[in-house]
Write an enzyme that holds these catalytic residues in place. Structure first.
Site, short mmCIF file in Angstrom:
data_model
loop_
_atom_site.label_atom_id
_atom_site.label_comp_id
_atom_site.label_asym_id
_atom_site.label_seq_id
_atom_site.Cartn_x
_atom_site.Cartn_y
_atom_site.Cartn_z
N HIS A 52 -18.07 -30.95 23.67
CA HIS A 52 -18.18 -29.85 22.71
C HIS A 52 -16.95 -29.88 21.81
O HIS A 52 -15.82 -29.98 22.29
CB HIS A 52 -18.26 -28.51 23.43
CG HIS A 52 -19.48 -28.36 24.28
ND1 HIS A 52 -20.66 -27.85 23.81
CD2 HIS A 52 -19.70 -28.69 25.58
CE1 HIS A 52 -21.56 -27.86 24.78
NE2 HIS A 52 -21.01 -28.37 25.86
N ALA A 55 -19.78 -23.91 29.40
CA ALA A 55 -19.20 -25.24 29.28
C ALA A 55 -18.13 -25.33 28.20
O ALA A 55 -17.59 -26.41 27.96
CB ALA A 55 -20.30 -26.26 29.00
N ASN A 114 -27.59 -24.12 24.99
CA ASN A 114 -27.40 -22.75 25.45
C ASN A 114 -26.06 -22.18 25.00
O ASN A 114 -25.95 -21.03 24.59
CB ASN A 114 -27.50 -22.75 26.98
CG ASN A 114 -27.42 -21.38 27.59
OD1 ASN A 114 -28.28 -20.54 27.38
ND2 ASN A 114 -26.39 -21.15 28.38
#
Length: 270
Positions: free
Chosen positions: A223, A127, A193
């Protein structure tokens, strides 16, 4: 002179959850990619698998399939169960469940198997964005890597976050965890993760700082990377649409695996 033909890339996928299904859907119709096998824990629970793909439950069944790539998207336990066999059965093993690599002994076994088998362990960026720049920058000394993961409260349900913050009562963003990438990924393997990905690209699991944030105003999984070092400074943010069938993950996690698969055969790898 007739053009040279090339056989389709032969791929086995470990896991048949939301990410694996999304990957297969995105690859649907690709004539140069063949899904040869799907690795699952339980045969009766596997529904709507791709036509022509064998359902397997034993890692040993990977042998003899003449695979070009094994892709894992089944959870951290699957990396230990399938990883070494996959590296011996195919030239490459790509993993989505990067949190498994917080186990130093497991990581060392996988790397040793890859070297002995002349195979390759692939860690797609998942991601995240900017991992190529972070990995390149790590050739010079890095001073600090801070990775903040911001998600809506609902994405943190079913995790230790429920014991650390009142998710249903939030009126603004709350940072409920701050620590190393190793600890974040170990305690929050589904949500954090990707902490392992930024850590292994940069200064390691114990030096990379992770912040986990629940934000009731967040409409996406966000993020933020902040990197300082001899190369200069990197400030990056990406907002990902949650995966429709699993809000703890992002659609970008599946897209990243699709890119890793296509790059094995694409005339231009990008």
């Amino acid at each position: 002179m007739a053009g040279r033909s090339r056989r389709p890339l032969r791929v086995a996928i470990i896991g048949w959850g939301a990410i694996s299904r999304r990957v297969v859907a995105l690859l649907s119709g690709a004539q140069d990619i063949a899904i040869i096998a799907i690795g699952v824990r339980s045969l009766p629970r596997a529904q709507d698998v791709p036509a022509g793909a064998a359902l397997i439950t034993d890692p040993g069944e990977l042998a003899g399939l003449e695979l070009d790539l094994v892709v894992e998207a089944a959870g951290r336990e699957a990396v230990a169960l399938w990883g070494e066999v996959a590296l011996r059965a195919a030239p490459a093993f790509a993993i989505a469940s990067a949190s498994a690599l917080t186990d130093t002994a497991l990581l060392e076994r996988l790397l040793a198997t890859a070297e002995a088998s002349r195979s390759q362990l692939i860690l797609p960026p998942g991601a995240l964005a900017g991992i190529d720049a972070l990995a390149a920058a790590s050739a010079l000394p890095l001073d600090e890597v801070l990775h903040s993961i911001v998600k809506p409260p609902g994405a943190w349900r079913g995790t230790p976050a429920e014991e650390m913050v009142a998710l249903d009562e939030l009126r603004g963003p709350v940072t409920f965890f701050s620590g190393s990438a190793r600890e974040a990924a170990s305690r929050f393997p589904q949500n954090a993760n990707v902490a392992v990905i930024s850590a292994l690209a940069g200064i390691g699991l114990d030096r990379t700082r992770i912040e986990l944030v629940a934000d009731p105003d967040a409409a996406a999984n966000c993020h933020r990377l902040s990197v300082d070092g001899a190369f200069g400074r990197l400030r990056l943010m990406i907002e990902n649409r949650p995966l429709a069938d699993n809000p703890k993950s992002s659609d970008m996690a599946a897209l990243s695996l699709v890119r890793a698969i296509r790059n094995r055969i694409a005339p231009l790898a990008r």
